[in-house]
Design a protein around this motif. Structure first.
Motif, short mmCIF file in Angstrom:
data_model
loop_
_atom_site.label_atom_id
_atom_site.label_comp_id
_atom_site.label_asym_id
_atom_site.label_seq_id
_atom_site.Cartn_x
_atom_site.Cartn_y
_atom_site.Cartn_z
N PHE A 52 -3.64 -3.84 -14.46
CA PHE A 52 -3.07 -3.03 -13.39
C PHE A 52 -2.31 -1.83 -13.95
N PRO B 203 -0.78 -12.34 -0.36
CA PRO B 203 -1.95 -11.51 -0.69
C PRO B 203 -3.25 -12.02 -0.08
N VAL C 207 -5.95 -1.54 -3.86
CA VAL C 207 -6.48 -1.08 -5.14
C VAL C 207 -7.87 -0.47 -4.96
N GLU D 250 3.46 -0.75 -8.39
CA GLU D 250 2.88 -1.67 -7.41
C GLU D 250 3.30 -1.30 -6.00
N MET E 19 3.14 -6.45 -4.12
CA MET E 19 2.31 -5.43 -3.47
C MET E 19 2.04 -5.80 -2.02
N CYS F 38 -3.75 -9.70 -15.87
CA CYS F 38 -3.88 -8.89 -14.65
C CYS F 38 -2.84 -7.77 -14.61
N PRO G 130 -3.30 -6.17 -1.11
CA PRO G 130 -3.49 -5.68 -2.47
C PRO G 130 -4.93 -5.41 -2.87
N VAL H 191 0.51 -9.93 -7.56
CA VAL H 191 0.34 -8.96 -6.47
C VAL H 191 1.09 -9.35 -5.20
N ALA I 71 -7.05 -6.97 -8.66
CA ALA I 71 -6.27 -7.49 -7.54
C ALA I 71 -6.82 -8.82 -7.06
N SER J 226 -5.73 -11.41 -9.50
CA SER J 226 -4.29 -11.63 -9.34
C SER J 226 -3.99 -12.50 -8.12
N ALA K 254 1.00 0.23 -2.88
CA ALA K 254 0.92 -0.55 -1.64
C ALA K 254 1.38 0.27 -0.44
#
Length: 455
Positions: free
Chosen positions: A402, A334, A81, A66, A243, A398, A77, A240, A98, A101, A70
């Motif tokens: 991922f 996020p 992705v 992750e 991230m 998720c 995020p 996330v 993402a 998430s 990032a």
């Protein structure tokens, strides 16, 4: 094809700032009201060793992936992705993982905000001495009175979310970073003070025996899955949020080393929290319970029947409230970062929009707790269903998707080999854990979590 990067909002001034921010995410209520109690009930040190094994060998490699993605994309995020998928020649539908998430993060923030409103309510209750020498029945009645009063809960909920929105609205580089670097030492000092209080006035020996004694006869396959589940939540996987903070990680620093330190801090906080709570509750010779029963019945009763318990209890609920706020702010990030980078909203407006969505869901969850509420289905409140959907479906699902993306679709050049954790043999080992160990473990968590909650 070159990797197109979205303009990042700022970079943490140092790796320690990232560590402080990530600590605010991972050290949460679960460190105090779930993991230590399950360890004490299911094998003590055996449980803790299995928990540490899952944390280091399964969850940490996922967190490294992750963070590396990032850092490479330098974007929120969802965009990260999407950009990595485009760069890799993979389907851009991977960005749906993402997006889902981020939705899970907001739903989790809503559920946590309701619980945090109860924490806020207990701060003045403990400081006023209302729990002093109170009976267990009286303490339980106080909590039931709170649950039966939506007005009281709403006041605390609004106050909590106002603070969370205010913290989320400040800039990453000059605002949030400074606040988080100040909060972390304060939290450590408060926790150290509470640990000393539990050592002097609680049954500290009982706490040590409960957590650090090897009791293999109490350990089972169900305990293995429980340890894996708690290790999964320990690093906030599937939300996330890590991230989102990773996009601000300073270049030229060891990401894996910081995550290893983060796992160590989270485990230390969990053990300290477990020692504090088990020592205090054991001294009163009552059944501790888990979750809300522990936090809002057993502990207030224990504090109320100890010398200087009002002071220690107030400090404890302030500590829990701060941890809850920093966790919710991390779960906001996020979506806040996406709104800022995709729609060019001012950060304060993005935080306000995000907080408004969380408030709406939290209000629904709160109202579902009232007696006779129409927001109850199959003998469960909307808040319980929300917890099941987020914790047992969305987050592990998720995380599983991922891992499949990060392990099998992302080119190895994205991760690089300059980071010491990924160099040579460590890179080979990390990739095997990411590809072959993490997916079946996450799939088991998804299936077992649903089975255990719905049966």
């Amino acid at each position: 094809m070159a990797l197109k990067k979205t303009k990042v909002q700022g970079i943490w001034s140092s790796r320690w700032t990232f560590l402080a921010a990530a600590t605010g995410l991972v050290v949460s209520l679960g460190n105090f009201w779930t993991t230590p109690q399950e360890a004490a009930a299911q094998g003590g040190a055996v449980y803790l060793l299995v928990y540490a094994g899952f944390l280091l060998l399964v969850m940490l490699p996922v967190a490294v992936a992750e963070l590396r993605i990032a850092m490479r994309a330098r974007a929120n995020p969802i965009h990260a992705v999407d950009q990595i998928a485009s760069f890799s020649g993979a389907s851009r539908h991977w960005s749906l993982v993402a997006q889902l998430s981020a939705v899970a993060a907001l739903l989790l923030a809503a559920n946590l905000s309701v619980v945090s409103s109860w924490l806020f309510w207990y701060i003045p209750k403990m400081s006023s001495g209302a729990m002093e020498a109170a009976s267990l029945d009286l303490v339980a009645a106080e909590f039931q009175q709170l649950l039966a009063s939506p007005e009281m809960q709403q006041q605390s909920l609004y106050g909590f979310l106002v603070l969370a929105i205010a913290l989320s609205s400040v800039s990453v580089k000059r605002g949030m970073a400074i606040v988080l670097r100040i909060l972390l030492p304060v939290l450590l000092l408060v926790m150290a003070g509470l640990l000393y209080f539990a050592y002097e006035l609680g049954d500290f020996g009982a706490a040590e025996r409960a957590l650090f004694t090897f009791r293999a006869t109490e350990f089972s396959w169900e305990a293995v899955l429980s340890a894996a589940q708690n290790a999964f939540f320990a690093l906030g996987l599937g939300s996330v949020a890590l991230m989102a903070y990773g996009a601000y990680f300073p270049s030229g620093r060891s990401a894996s080393r910081q995550l290893l330190a983060l796992a160590g801090i989270d485990t230390a906080a969990m053990l300290m929290g477990g020692l504090i709570i088990i020592a205090l509750v054991s001294d009163q010779h009552i059944v501790a319970g888990q979750g809300p029963a522990l936090m809002f019945v057993s502990l207030p009763y224990s504090f109320g029947n100890l010398v200087f318990g009002d002071i220690a209890g107030t400090a404890f609920y302030i500590l829990m409230s701060i941890l809850a706020i920093t966790t919710v702010v991390a779960l906001f990030e996020p979506v806040v970062a996406y709104l800022v980078e995709r729609w060019s909203l001012p950060r304060w407006l993005a935080a306000l929009v995000t907080g408004g969505k969380v408030l709406l869901v939290a209000e629904i969850a709160l109202l579902s707790l009232q007696p006779g509420s129409p927001l109850n289905w199959f003998s469960r409140s909307a808040m319980e269903w929300l917890d099941i959907v987020v914790a047992n479906v969305l987050m592990p699902m998720c995380a599983l998707c991922f891992v499949l993306f990060a392990g099998w679709r992302v080119p190895l050049s994205v991760y690089g080999v300059r980071d010491r954790w990924l160099e040579k043999g460590f890179f080979w080992l990390w990739l095997r854990m990411l590809r072959y160990i993490a997916p079946p473990v996450l799939l088991c968590l998804l299936c077992w979590g649903l089975y255990s909650r719905l049966t």
